[in-house]
Scaffold this motif. Structure first.
Motif, PDB file in Angstrom:
ATOM      1  N   LEU A 496       0.933  -1.246   0.039  1.00  0.00           N
ATOM      2  CA  LEU A 496       0.091  -0.024  -0.130  1.00  0.00           C
ATOM      3  C   LEU A 496       0.865   1.293  -0.071  1.00  0.00           C
ATOM      4  O   LEU A 496       0.492   2.118  -0.757  1.00  0.00           O
ATOM      5  CB  LEU A 496      -0.884  -0.027   1.294  1.00  0.00           C
ATOM      6  CG  LEU A 496      -1.895   1.350   1.402  1.00  0.00           C
ATOM      7  CD1 LEU A 496      -2.721   1.471   0.355  1.00  0.00           C
ATOM      8  CD2 LEU A 496      -2.535   1.214   2.685  1.00  0.00           C
ATOM      9  N   LEU A 497       1.912   1.138   0.986  1.00  0.00           N
ATOM     10  CA  LEU A 497       2.590   2.281   1.007  1.00  0.00           C
ATOM     11  C   LEU A 497       3.646   2.719  -0.226  1.00  0.00           C
ATOM     12  O   LEU A 497       4.005   3.690  -0.783  1.00  0.00           O
ATOM     13  CB  LEU A 497       3.691   2.254   2.270  1.00  0.00           C
ATOM     14  CG  LEU A 497       2.651   2.390   3.384  1.00  0.00           C
ATOM     15  CD1 LEU A 497       3.768   2.136   4.594  1.00  0.00           C
ATOM     16  CD2 LEU A 497       2.031   4.070   3.853  1.00  0.00           C
ATOM     17  N   GLY A 498       3.836   1.510  -0.915  1.00  0.00           N
ATOM     18  CA  GLY A 498       4.533   1.520  -1.989  1.00  0.00           C
ATOM     19  C   GLY A 498       3.886   1.914  -3.332  1.00  0.00           C
ATOM     20  O   GLY A 498       4.266   2.181  -4.476  1.00  0.00           O
ATOM     21  N   GLY A 499       2.539   2.217  -3.225  1.00  0.00           N
ATOM     22  CA  GLY A 499       1.670   2.779  -4.261  1.00  0.00           C
ATOM     23  C   GLY A 499       0.875   1.549  -4.963  1.00  0.00           C
ATOM     24  O   GLY A 499      -0.083   1.717  -5.822  1.00  0.00           O
ATOM     25  N   ASP A 500       0.894   0.318  -4.578  1.00  0.00           N
ATOM     26  CA  ASP A 500       0.153  -0.886  -5.229  1.00  0.00           C
ATOM     27  C   ASP A 500      -1.063  -1.204  -4.380  1.00  0.00           C
ATOM     28  O   ASP A 500      -1.096  -1.968  -3.820  1.00  0.00           O
ATOM     29  CB  ASP A 500       1.105  -1.935  -5.615  1.00  0.00           C
ATOM     30  CG  ASP A 500       0.395  -2.907  -6.343  1.00  0.00           C
ATOM     31  OD1 ASP A 500      -0.642  -2.941  -6.764  1.00  0.00           O
ATOM     32  OD2 ASP A 500       1.327  -3.953  -6.913  1.00  0.00           O
ATOM     33  N   VAL A 501      -2.167  -0.320  -4.574  1.00  0.00           N
ATOM     34  CA  VAL A 501      -3.309  -0.334  -3.825  1.00  0.00           C
ATOM     35  C   VAL A 501      -3.991  -1.657  -4.122  1.00  0.00           C
ATOM     36  O   VAL A 501      -4.394  -2.339  -3.273  1.00  0.00           O
ATOM     37  CB  VAL A 501      -4.258   0.764  -4.016  1.00  0.00           C
ATOM     38  CG1 VAL A 501      -5.574   0.608  -3.262  1.00  0.00           C
ATOM     39  CG2 VAL A 501      -3.376   2.146  -3.593  1.00  0.00           C
TER      40      VAL A 501
END
Length: 568
Positions: A496-501
């Motif tokens: 999530l924090l890496g942008g892959d929701v």
């Protein structure tokens, strides 16, 4: 001579020796001198105890000078060069100036000379003939009602009515002043400045505020800077080998002081003291019994041996609110490690120390997951932090076998997390993982989970994701369902924090499904619910986000976990 005077009294008053003369001034110790001046004579036997080089003689001399007006006379008995107890009483008689008498026992001569006089008798350096000193002190105190005795010894005389007063280390400011003054005697151009203040403070700290050790270190400024001296203190016995030629042989080098003290120990204490040197910082009696009890010492020997070493000022007792702990002065510890090496016991004792603290952290780890489940367990780990750090560093550096290092880092994440020690955690974990080839799959998996959690805390979401994904297959067959559940939930956080929701939502839903049958306050479910609520926010589903967050808030209230939302 007045009829009431005992024979030899007038001659004794004239011939009584002066107090010893020291060619350097006593630095600091004002509070100690005030306390001792108040005590002298109140317990009729006051014994200054402490490690070799702690300044017992200097304190006794300054105390005697300070209280001199309260006594008719003072007799100083230096026992440092006396090596036969049968000459102790004649030595005391000589210090009093009492003449020998034909047919009269030396002790009776001493008793007659002192009589009812208000006398302070100083017995300096009693440690090598403690029993004989105890005997004469008992005889004199019983027969001479106005006599007060001030003794110095590395252990108390154990006489009824004795007060044993442990000489403390120098206060940091006094230790610095002592170093500077002695350094200027060795090198008149030496100055104390902002550029060397930190190094001088480090020297004094590493030498535990022991005056002799500080003086020996200060003498080295003729050839080394304070910074160089501080860096060389890991080998203190090689560095601190200077001293005045007129000093007692055992005070000319730190090694000689330790050799003297060690030689006075019994066989059991000589075996135990080096083994205690494997501890870093302080240690408990229980840990000493586990680590040090091997042939020829058993657990009963450890209790009695530690007690004897405390009595002899070679082990320091630290009384806490709930338990007593012990520690060695750093110089004593270095000496003990040298002795272990000479005996060929160092590796075995280090292994026992490492194994004990590995077992300890592995037992503690389940209570720490999440950082708030068992504050008493965490407090115990903090107390043992120095030992844990040393044991873990030793384990990850032990190339022949990867398992201890992997097990250590696999169990320590939540301890490191609570302390915020991510840089140290990263260094140790990376070193353990470098050597993981051949290690047990589950231990490798747990170490990778630790690495992933550290990366997540440090904001390296790509590395965190990679290590979680590598760890989970290794943990597939383990019985540690909680660690697996936490790892999946935290993997979702990294994604999530890496942008892959989308991937994060799938992973977090998997974590919630996996832990569906777990208790309501299961920490893995709490983590998964927390990050799933943020994933819902990222998708604009605020109703789901509120529902998930509200559940965690209520859990925090129910289970007194106020950090549930803030630190998941």
């Amino acid at each position: 001579m007045q009829p009431s005077e005992s024979p030899g009294t007038a001659a004794a008053a004239a011939a009584a020796p002066e107090l010893p003369v020291h060619l350097t001034r006593l630095v600091g110790r004002e509070r100690e001198l005030a306390d001792l001046a108040r005590l002298v004579g109140t317990p009729r036997l006051l014994t200054l105890t402490g490690a070799g080089g702690s300044g017992k003689t200097r304190l006794a001399r300054a105390t005697a000078e300070r209280v001199a007006s309260s006594f008719e006379r003072i007799a100083w008995v230096d026992l440092s060069l006396l090596d036969d107890a049968q000459f102790l009483v004649p030595q005391v008689a000589a210090a009093l100036g009492a003449s020998e008498r034909t047919g009269v026992a030396p002790l009776d001569v001493v008793l007659s000379d002192i009589g009812s006089a208000r006398l302070l008798l100083v017995l300096d350096n009693c440690e090598h003939m403690v029993d004989a000193c105890a005997d004469i002190a008992t005889s004199l105190l019983r027969a001479c009602p106005q006599l007060a005795i001030l003794a110095t010894s590395r252990e108390a005389l154990a006489v009824a009515g004795e007060t044993a007063w442990l000489v403390p280390p120098l206060a940091s400011s006094d230790a610095t002043q002592l170093f500077v003054e002695r350094a200027q005697m060795a090198l008149p151009s030496f100055t104390h400045s902002a550029s060397n203040d930190a190094a001088i403070a480090e020297i004094c700290r590493r030498l535990d505020g022991i005056p002799l050790a500080i003086e020996l270190a200060a003498a080295r400024v003729r050839v080394l800077s304070p910074d160089q001296i501080a860096r060389r203190l890991d080998d203190a016995f090689r560095l601190l080998t200077t001293g005045t030629r007129t000093a007692l042989p055992r005070h000319r080098t730190l090694r000689a002081t330790m050799e003297w003290s060690f030689g006075l120990l019994g066989a059991r204490e000589q075996r135990l003291l080096p083994r205690l040197a494997v501890f870093s910082g302080s240690f408990s009696l229980e840990a000493a019994e586990v680590v040090c009890a091997s042939d020829p010492l058993d657990a009963d020997d450890i209790l009695d041996g530690v007690s004897a070493l405390v009595d002899k000022s070679l082990v320091i007792m630290e009384a806490g609110d709930t338990a007593v702990r012990y520690r060695l002065l750093e110089t004593v510890r270095q000496y003990g490690l040298e002795r272990l090496t000479e005996r060929g016991e160092l590796d075995a004792m280090m292994e026992r120390h490492t194994r004990h603290f590995l077992d300890f952290v592995e037992r503690s780890e389940p209570s720490l997951i999440g950082g708030s489940n068992a504050p008493d367990v965490f407090a115990h780990l903090v107390i043992e932090h120095d030992n844990i750090r040393a044991a873990c560093a030793r384990a990850v550096a032990y190339a022949p076998c990867a398992e201890p290092g992997l097990r250590f880092v696999g169990a320590l994440f939540w301890f490191w997390y609570a302390l915020g020690q991510f840089r140290e955690a990263r260094q140790l974990t990376d070193r353990a993982l470098v050597q993981r080839d051949g290690g047990d799959a589950v231990h490798c998996g747990r170490a990778l989970v630790t690495s992933a959690l550290i990366a997540l805390a440090q904001g390296d979401y790509a590395l965190s994701t990679e290590h979680f994904e590598n760890a989970l297959p290794l943990l597939h067959d383990s019985s540690d369902d909680l660690t697996v559940g936490v790892a999946i939930a935290k993997l979702g956080a990294a994604q999530l924090l890496g942008g892959d929701v989308p991937r994060a939502i799938a992973t977090l839903d998997q974590a919630l499904e996996l832990r569906r049958d777990a208790s309501r306050n299961d920490i893995a479910r709490i983590f998964a619910r927390f990050w799933r609520s943020w994933a819902a926010v990222a998708q604009g589903d605020h109703a789901l986000a509120r529902e998930l967050a509200a559940t965690n808030v209520q859990l925090g209230r129910d289970y007194t976990l106020p950090t549930t939302l803030g630190h998941s």
